[in-house]
Design a protein around this motif. Sequence first.
Motif, mmCIF file in Angstrom:
data_model
loop_
_atom_site.group_PDB
_atom_site.id
_atom_site.type_symbol
_atom_site.label_atom_id
_atom_site.label_comp_id
_atom_site.label_asym_id
_atom_site.label_seq_id
_atom_site.Cartn_x
_atom_site.Cartn_y
_atom_site.Cartn_z
ATOM 1 N N VAL A 1 0.826 -1.215 0.000
ATOM 2 C CA VAL A 1 0.000 0.000 0.000
ATOM 3 C C VAL A 1 0.859 1.264 0.000
ATOM 4 O O VAL A 1 0.675 2.150 -0.857
ATOM 5 C CB VAL A 1 -0.984 -0.016 1.182
ATOM 6 N N ALA B 1 2.570 1.697 -3.401
ATOM 7 C CA ALA B 1 1.673 2.203 -4.444
ATOM 8 C C ALA B 1 1.454 3.703 -4.289
ATOM 9 O O ALA B 1 1.440 4.455 -5.280
ATOM 10 C CB ALA B 1 0.341 1.454 -4.389
ATOM 11 N N LEU B 2 1.270 4.166 -3.071
ATOM 12 C CA LEU B 2 1.090 5.596 -2.843
ATOM 13 C C LEU B 2 2.350 6.371 -3.208
ATOM 14 O O LEU B 2 2.270 7.465 -3.799
ATOM 15 C CB LEU B 2 0.723 5.848 -1.378
ATOM 16 N N THR C 1 -4.832 0.227 -7.737
ATOM 17 C CA THR C 1 -3.722 -0.565 -7.194
ATOM 18 C C THR C 1 -3.909 -0.838 -5.715
ATOM 19 O O THR C 1 -3.764 -1.980 -5.249
ATOM 20 C CB THR C 1 -2.388 0.163 -7.434
ATOM 21 N N VAL C 2 -4.244 0.183 -4.952
ATOM 22 C CA VAL C 2 -4.432 0.021 -3.510
ATOM 23 C C VAL C 2 -5.684 -0.802 -3.220
ATOM 24 O O VAL C 2 -5.694 -1.641 -2.309
ATOM 25 C CB VAL C 2 -4.508 1.393 -2.825
#
Length: 379
Positions: free
Chosen positions: A32, A35-36, A55-56
């Motif tokens: 997570v 991805a951010l 994605t998250v």
Amino acid sequence: MLPLVRSVWDEPPPPDPPRRVWRDWALVGVLVPIALLEGVLRPDLPWRVVSVAVTVGLVPTLLWRRTRPLPVVMIVFGTTSLVPLLTGGDSAETYTMGYLLLVVYALVRWGSGREAVIGLAIMLVAIHLSIVSDRLAPADVVATFAVTFSAVALGGALRYRARARMRELDQVKMLEREQLARDLHDIVAHHVSAMAIRAQAGIATSASRPNAATDALHVIEAEASRALAEMRAMVRVLRRDQPADLAPGRRVTDLRQLASRGTSGPSVDVEIPDDLGDLPPSVEAAIYRLAQESVTNALRHARHATRVEVRVTADDTSVRLRVSDDGDTGSARPPAPPGYGLIGMIERAELLGGTCEAGPDPGRGWTVTAVLPRAGVAA
């Protein structure tokens, strides 16, 4: 070809797939923020908010990839195929979404044959839609299929390896059951032979000694009770039709034969109490075989060992065996397949209603501990 397809289609899922463990939560916790971070630092990322959100949002599906592989594949590839409809046909994928290969791997590793076929068909349709809509460049098609096939091949290889090991474990357990059944058969045959001999002796001497028949009946009753107890244990295990030796099996006192002075290896010290009393033959044979296997493993695998100790103790309810050595605990033990000696020992103890454990000592050495019920296995 049709039988092969039918065989794959009817393939059951592997038993007992691992449920969520701490590594799964750690993986989610790492993916997570990655991805951010990609959404913030990657300048060429199209549809930044949508790409990062997808994605998250799909990361938690990894928690169910083993127990629900097909629904996870449907959710993941269905979502990635429908998102371009919201972005006008533009790809909204991030580098972080490479974790989807874990979903492909889990489908083949933990899914049934039917789920694997359906899931692979869904993936092929998703890839085809990407090619048709020009979201996947022709140069990337080969790489996409190569990476996907690699995940599929890895899942299939580990699935086959796990199934082969399971068959080997089942074979070891079955052989141990057969050995125990043969031991029990020999014990029962010995009791029956003793009953027959006493009955013949009672008949032969009944004319001159009237009390001989009564004495013979007492002996026959005792032998019959022991034989029935052992037969109740024998029906719980399997055996092949093989000729049996009518002599009694190994006894606990035979453990003294394992003792050695250690002229060419570790010395073996055996300590058996004198007040063991009458133990069921099945328990005595099991104690001997467990000790023999443990001593053999210690002599063969204990590095730099100088001493192996065999101790047998008993109380009113159980008999305890402890075999320990002073070898290096860093050595690779228990022995690697195909020996499976420890598995056979555990199986034999469990068949008699007991336990068997093995592991390194806190300081130095290796210890095998077995506890068996003194009365033998219950019916």
